[in-house]
Scaffold this motif. Structure first.
Motif, PDB file in Angstrom:
ATOM      1  N   ARG A 117      53.745  52.964  44.498  1.00  0.00           N
ATOM      2  CA  ARG A 117      52.708  52.154  45.139  1.00  0.00           C
ATOM      3  C   ARG A 117      51.520  51.884  44.220  1.00  0.00           C
ATOM      4  O   ARG A 117      50.937  50.803  44.237  1.00  0.00           O
ATOM      5  CB  ARG A 117      52.257  52.852  46.431  1.00  0.00           C
ATOM      6  N   TYR A 118      51.135  52.851  43.401  1.00  0.00           N
ATOM      7  CA  TYR A 118      49.952  52.712  42.547  1.00  0.00           C
ATOM      8  C   TYR A 118      50.100  51.551  41.568  1.00  0.00           C
ATOM      9  O   TYR A 118      49.241  50.660  41.496  1.00  0.00           O
ATOM     10  CB  TYR A 118      49.732  54.025  41.793  1.00  0.00           C
ATOM     11  N   TRP A 119      51.195  51.546  40.799  1.00  0.00           N
ATOM     12  CA  TRP A 119      51.359  50.512  39.780  1.00  0.00           C
ATOM     13  C   TRP A 119      51.659  49.148  40.397  1.00  0.00           C
ATOM     14  O   TRP A 119      51.306  48.102  39.833  1.00  0.00           O
ATOM     15  CB  TRP A 119      52.457  50.909  38.785  1.00  0.00           C
ATOM     16  N   THR A 120      52.287  49.137  41.562  1.00  0.00           N
ATOM     17  CA  THR A 120      52.521  47.854  42.253  1.00  0.00           C
ATOM     18  C   THR A 120      51.193  47.214  42.640  1.00  0.00           C
ATOM     19  O   THR A 120      50.983  46.011  42.450  1.00  0.00           O
ATOM     20  CB  THR A 120      53.387  48.067  43.501  1.00  0.00           C
ATOM     21  N   ILE A 121      50.275  48.032  43.170  1.00  0.00           N
ATOM     22  CA  ILE A 121      48.945  47.527  43.527  1.00  0.00           C
ATOM     23  C   ILE A 121      48.236  46.996  42.283  1.00  0.00           C
ATOM     24  O   ILE A 121      47.636  45.916  42.299  1.00  0.00           O
ATOM     25  CB  ILE A 121      48.108  48.633  44.189  1.00  0.00           C
ATOM     26  N   ALA A 122      48.311  47.747  41.199  1.00  0.00           N
ATOM     27  CA  ALA A 122      47.604  47.365  39.971  1.00  0.00           C
ATOM     28  C   ALA A 122      48.110  46.031  39.420  1.00  0.00           C
ATOM     29  O   ALA A 122      47.317  45.147  39.051  1.00  0.00           O
ATOM     30  CB  ALA A 122      47.769  48.472  38.928  1.00  0.00           C
ATOM     31  N   ILE A 123      49.421  45.850  39.354  1.00  0.00           N
ATOM     32  CA  ILE A 123      50.004  44.634  38.757  1.00  0.00           C
ATOM     33  C   ILE A 123      49.737  43.412  39.628  1.00  0.00           C
ATOM     34  O   ILE A 123      49.320  42.350  39.138  1.00  0.00           O
ATOM     35  CB  ILE A 123      51.518  44.833  38.539  1.00  0.00           C
ATOM     36  N   PHE A 124      49.953  43.542  40.931  1.00  0.00           N
ATOM     37  CA  PHE A 124      49.780  42.385  41.799  1.00  0.00           C
ATOM     38  C   PHE A 124      48.302  42.037  42.009  1.00  0.00           C
ATOM     39  O   PHE A 124      47.987  40.893  42.345  1.00  0.00           O
ATOM     40  CB  PHE A 124      50.477  42.613  43.143  1.00  0.00           C
ATOM     41  N   SER A 125      47.415  42.991  41.808  1.00  0.00           N
ATOM     42  CA  SER A 125      45.983  42.682  41.864  1.00  0.00           C
ATOM     43  C   SER A 125      45.599  41.689  40.763  1.00  0.00           C
ATOM     44  O   SER A 125      44.751  40.818  40.958  1.00  0.00           O
ATOM     45  CB  SER A 125      45.150  43.965  41.719  1.00  0.00           C
ATOM     46  N   SER A 126      46.240  41.837  39.599  1.00  0.00           N
ATOM     47  CA  SER A 126      45.964  40.912  38.485  1.00  0.00           C
ATOM     48  C   SER A 126      46.434  39.504  38.822  1.00  0.00           C
ATOM     49  O   SER A 126      45.746  38.519  38.525  1.00  0.00           O
ATOM     50  CB  SER A 126      46.667  41.417  37.216  1.00  0.00           C
ATOM     51  N   ILE A 127      47.618  39.386  39.453  1.00  0.00           N
ATOM     52  CA  ILE A 127      48.121  38.074  39.870  1.00  0.00           C
ATOM     53  C   ILE A 127      47.165  37.448  40.888  1.00  0.00           C
ATOM     54  O   ILE A 127      46.853  36.256  40.842  1.00  0.00           O
ATOM     55  CB  ILE A 127      49.535  38.222  40.473  1.00  0.00           C
ATOM     56  N   TYR A 128      46.709  38.264  41.807  1.00  0.00           N
ATOM     57  CA  TYR A 128      45.754  37.848  42.843  1.00  0.00           C
ATOM     58  C   TYR A 128      44.500  37.264  42.197  1.00  0.00           C
ATOM     59  O   TYR A 128      44.016  36.188  42.584  1.00  0.00           O
ATOM     60  CB  TYR A 128      45.406  39.075  43.674  1.00  0.00           C
ATOM     61  N   PHE A 129      43.969  37.974  41.195  1.00  0.00           N
ATOM     62  CA  PHE A 129      42.730  37.564  40.533  1.00  0.00           C
ATOM     63  C   PHE A 129      42.911  36.214  39.833  1.00  0.00           C
ATOM     64  O   PHE A 129      42.030  35.349  39.866  1.00  0.00           O
ATOM     65  CB  PHE A 129      42.307  38.635  39.528  1.00  0.00           C
ATOM     66  N   ILE A 130      44.078  36.002  39.209  1.00  0.00           N
ATOM     67  CA  ILE A 130      44.364  34.729  38.553  1.00  0.00           C
ATOM     68  C   ILE A 130      44.404  33.597  39.588  1.00  0.00           C
ATOM     69  O   ILE A 130      43.882  32.494  39.358  1.00  0.00           O
ATOM     70  CB  ILE A 130      45.701  34.813  37.783  1.00  0.00           C
ATOM     71  N   GLY A 131      45.019  33.863  40.730  1.00  0.00           N
ATOM     72  CA  GLY A 131      45.071  32.860  41.792  1.00  0.00           C
ATOM     73  C   GLY A 131      43.694  32.493  42.302  1.00  0.00           C
ATOM     74  O   GLY A 131      43.404  31.308  42.544  1.00  0.00           O
ATOM     75  N   MET A 132      42.829  33.496  42.466  1.00  0.00           N
ATOM     76  CA  MET A 132      41.466  33.234  42.914  1.00  0.00           C
ATOM     77  C   MET A 132      40.722  32.362  41.905  1.00  0.00           C
ATOM     78  O   MET A 132      39.995  31.430  42.284  1.00  0.00           O
ATOM     79  CB  MET A 132      40.711  34.554  43.103  1.00  0.00           C
ATOM     80  N   GLY A 133      40.919  32.665  40.622  1.00  0.00           N
ATOM     81  CA  GLY A 133      40.260  31.870  39.587  1.00  0.00           C
ATOM     82  C   GLY A 133      40.729  30.433  39.594  1.00  0.00           C
ATOM     83  O   GLY A 133      39.933  29.495  39.444  1.00  0.00           O
ATOM     84  N   THR A 134      42.044  30.222  39.779  1.00  0.00           N
ATOM     85  CA  THR A 134      42.606  28.874  39.826  1.00  0.00           C
ATOM     86  C   THR A 134      42.037  28.080  41.000  1.00  0.00           C
ATOM     87  O   THR A 134      41.684  26.900  40.869  1.00  0.00           O
ATOM     88  CB  THR A 134      44.141  28.948  39.954  1.00  0.00           C
ATOM     89  N   LEU A 135      41.930  28.725  42.153  1.00  0.00           N
ATOM     90  CA  LEU A 135      41.395  28.069  43.343  1.00  0.00           C
ATOM     91  C   LEU A 135      39.930  27.679  43.129  1.00  0.00           C
ATOM     92  O   LEU A 135      39.488  26.594  43.538  1.00  0.00           O
ATOM     93  CB  LEU A 135      41.526  28.998  44.548  1.00  0.00           C
ATOM     94  N   THR A 136      39.171  28.571  42.500  1.00  0.00           N
ATOM     95  CA  THR A 136      37.751  28.296  42.237  1.00  0.00           C
ATOM     96  C   THR A 136      37.588  27.092  41.316  1.00  0.00           C
ATOM     97  O   THR A 136      36.736  26.223  41.545  1.00  0.00           O
ATOM     98  CB  THR A 136      37.079  29.528  41.610  1.00  0.00           C
ATOM     99  N   ILE A 137      38.415  27.019  40.281  1.00  0.00           N
ATOM    100  CA  ILE A 137      38.365  25.884  39.354  1.00  0.00           C
ATOM    101  C   ILE A 137      38.720  24.593  40.083  1.00  0.00           C
ATOM    102  O   ILE A 137      38.087  23.545  39.898  1.00  0.00           O
ATOM    103  CB  ILE A 137      39.317  26.120  38.164  1.00  0.00           C
ATOM    104  N   SER A 138      39.749  24.653  40.947  1.00  0.00           N
ATOM    105  CA  SER A 138      40.182  23.475  41.704  1.00  0.00           C
ATOM    106  C   SER A 138      39.052  22.913  42.558  1.00  0.00           C
ATOM    107  O   SER A 138      38.915  21.689  42.678  1.00  0.00           O
ATOM    108  CB  SER A 138      41.372  23.846  42.598  1.00  0.00           C
ATOM    109  N   ALA A 139      38.248  23.812  43.158  1.00  0.00           N
ATOM    110  CA  ALA A 139      37.158  23.361  44.032  1.00  0.00           C
ATOM    111  C   ALA A 139      35.897  22.993  43.250  1.00  0.00           C
ATOM    112  O   ALA A 139      35.018  22.305  43.790  1.00  0.00           O
ATOM    113  CB  ALA A 139      36.835  24.453  45.049  1.00  0.00           C
ATOM    114  N   SER A 140      35.794  23.428  41.995  1.00  0.00           N
ATOM    115  CA  SER A 140      34.566  23.229  41.217  1.00  0.00           C
ATOM    116  C   SER A 140      34.594  21.967  40.356  1.00  0.00           C
ATOM    117  O   SER A 140      33.553  21.333  40.143  1.00  0.00           O
ATOM    118  CB  SER A 140      34.315  24.451  40.312  1.00  0.00           C
TER     119      SER A 140
END
Length: 589
Positions: A117-140
């Motif tokens: 569970r620990y490493w799964t959370i760590a890896i997918f958190s990075s994917i999540y962060f990239i998605g958030m950044g992409t969405l922010t750029i799209s709206a900006s």
């Protein structure tokens, strides 16, 4: 000479043997097989319990703030900025939310089978962060969104603009899919099942875990919605991105204090092995004495990270997989799980099958909950949103759902549980099934409340001859508070009860997967909401009719839609009660 890891394995096995023999034993080491990040046995007084929880709860609070910072007002962004119609926007939101709760199957499989569970959370958190950044750029970036409406003419978004926006949105869905099934289970892993006092505290953890979710949601549905509507969507999406970064930092800070459970291999493979082995022996009679079924001796388990399970008399056909035949002895197939499985492995599949009816009857509750971010918001858009000189964004009314949860969690944990414990004799006051049933009943009241408000709103629109005008009626949006408050109360009973149920009743090596099953009900609930909406639109717009949910809600009958959900919820509750009465809890060997 034995390595440190081998010494740790032997020591952990001896500790498990001693600690599992007596419930509540206060040994220095955990008795549930948990280890530190290096794979060594952990001391109870230095790891886990509430000392590790602030980092996990902090991570969940920030991650949920990021998620709800997108989800709460997404329907407004789609209608006002991407210029989608009400029905299309609602379908896009529920489809995306459904995907967010379908993706946990991927994260759960990787966590239980390979990464933990620990490493799964760590890896997918990075994917999540990239998605958030992409969405922010799209709206900006202006070039990545359609131009504003010119009067009644609203240009549609181009395919590339749609592509970038939905790329970010679905990267977030994938990221949250890896995190969600693991965080609650990882937090519960910090409490030793074999220690009676820690086991009771684990029940309290689920309450405060959901409390932390709603603290993040409270900030999102109030402050962030206001920022998005008044200061711009670039900043409105950028702030959640920052908090997602804080979520990752919070999680890693607690690493030295965490207790870890080792992955036990693919649960899907193990379940398939039981089915295949049973079919291979479909003509074989199972022994009347269950002790003759195949199982490893002593406290050893064939499944890494799992304790043994006691044989149950249900689904006896599956016992064929653990039946030892003369051919098994002759060919020495004891090491071939596709031919012969242990009782514990067979019981894993039985548990999942027994859970299925309970799981299925909670899907409709998630469809009701989905209305908070879709039809409740669209209803709020045609109500009077001005309070004195202040304009309330319709999506921010979900704040009252969050406030309801924040009020109900401590009320339930500190007042209702002690009172209920005196009458039921249960450690946690109510059983998980009782708790979920209460929430299903409250959800019916929530839909009825929304329908009654819509009836009143439509009557005012008719009195003022506003049927043909797509404008708000002079009825305060604050009248939506009761329906939001009731949904919040229903959440505390059903969703938290669901978290407890799927963690406690699941086998040790399938807890991430079973947590994903509980989240899957939310996914299917959102898809069910989209399906019901599609069916309603199809049948009510036949023959040129405007339907129940037109773009101009003053011409429609949104109240009929709410009554439909209330009626379906009532029928679902009856089915649930029948399933709950017949359910049999798992038993450890």
């Amino acid at each position: 000479m034995a390595t440190r890891e081998e010494d740790g394995e032997e020591r952990r096995a001896l500790l498990e043997d001693g600690l599992l023999a007596e419930d509540g034993h206060k040994g220095p080491y955990t008795g549930d097989g948990s280890v530190d990040i290096h794979g060594n046995p952990v001391l109870k007084d230095r790891t886990g319990n509430w000392r590790a929880c602030p980092f996990i709860l902090g991570n969940e609070c920030c991650e949920r703030l990021a998620y709800y910072g997108i989800a709460t007002n997404l329907v407004s962004y789609l209608t006002k900025n991407l210029h989608e119609g009400n029905a299309l926007a609602a379908r896009n939101v529920t489809t995306w939310q459904g995907t967010c709760y379908l993706a946990p199957l991927i994260g759960a499989l990787l966590a239980d089978a390979y990464w933990g569970r620990y490493w799964t959370i760590a890896i997918f958190s990075s994917i999540y962060f990239i998605g958030m950044g992409t969405l922010t750029i799209s709206a900006s970036v202006p070039a990545l969104r359609p131009p504003p409406c010119d009067g009644s003419i609203c240009p549609e978004a181009s395919p590339p603009q749609y592509a970038i926006f939905f790329l970010g949105l679905y990267l977030i869905a994938l990221g949250t899919g890896g995190i969600k099934p693991c965080v609650s289970s990882f937090g519960a892993d910090q409490f030793d099942d074999t220690d009676s006092s820690e086991r009771v505290q684990k029940g309290s953890f689920f309450n405060w875990f959901y409390f932390s979710i709603n603290i993040g949601a409270l900030i999102s549905s109030s402050f962030l919605v206001w920022v998005q509507d008044n200061l711009g969507w670039g900043l409105g999406f950028g702030i959640p991105t920052l908090f997602m970064g804080l979520a990752i930092i919070s999680f890693f800070c607690g690493t030295p204090l965490y207790r870890f459970q080792k992955p036990g291999g693919s649960p899907f493979v193990r379940m398939c092995q039981v089915i295949v082995a049973s079919l291979k022996k479909w003509r074989i009679n199972t022994p009347e004495d269950s002790s003759q079924l195949y199982e490893l001796p002593n406290n050893a388990s064939a499944i890494e990270g799992s304790r043994k399970l006691e044989h149950s008399d249900e689904l006896q056909f599956l016992d064929k997989a653990a039946t030892v035949t003369d051919l098994d002895i002759k060919n020495d197939t004891f090491s071939d799980p596709w031919r012969l499985c242990t009782v514990t492995q067979v019981e894993e599949l039985k548990i999942v099958v027994r859970m299925f009816p309970i799981w299925a009857t909670t899907i409709l509750f998630s469809a009701v909950y989905a209305q908070i971010s879709t039809m409740f918001v669209e209803q709020g858009m045609v109500l009077d949103t001005t309070i004195f000189s202040f304009t309330i964004p319709p999506a921010s009314l979900s704040t009252f759902d969050v406030i309801s949860v924040i009020i109900w969690v401590p009320l339930y944990d500190r007042i209702l549980v002690p009172i209920a414990r005196k009458f039921t004799g249960k450690e946690r006051g109510f059983s998980e099934l009782q708790r979920m049933g209460i929430g299903l009943f409250i959800s019916i009241l929530a839909m009825a409340s929304a329908a009654v408000l819509e009836i009143k709103r439509l009557s005012i629109a008719k009195e003022l001859h506003l049927e043909d005008k797509n404008v708000a009626v002079p009825l305060s949006i604050l009248w939506q508070i009761p329906q939001y408050f009731l949904v919040g109360a229903a959440e505390v009973f059903t969703f938290i009860g669901q978290l407890e149920y799927f963690y406690d009743q699941s086998p040790d090596a399938m807890r991430s997967l079973c947590s994903a099953f509980s989240l899957l009900t939310t996914a299917l609930g959102n898809y069910l909401s989209s399906f019901i909406l599609t069916v309603v639109m199809y049948f009510t717009t036949r023959g040129g009719n405007i339907g129940w949910i037109p773009d101009n809600l003053n011409q429609g009958h949104l109240d009929y839609f709410f009554w439909l959900l209330a009626g379906l919820s009532f029928l679902n509750l009856l089915v649930y009660l029948g399933c709950a009465v017949r359910y049999r809890s798992k038993k450890a060997a």
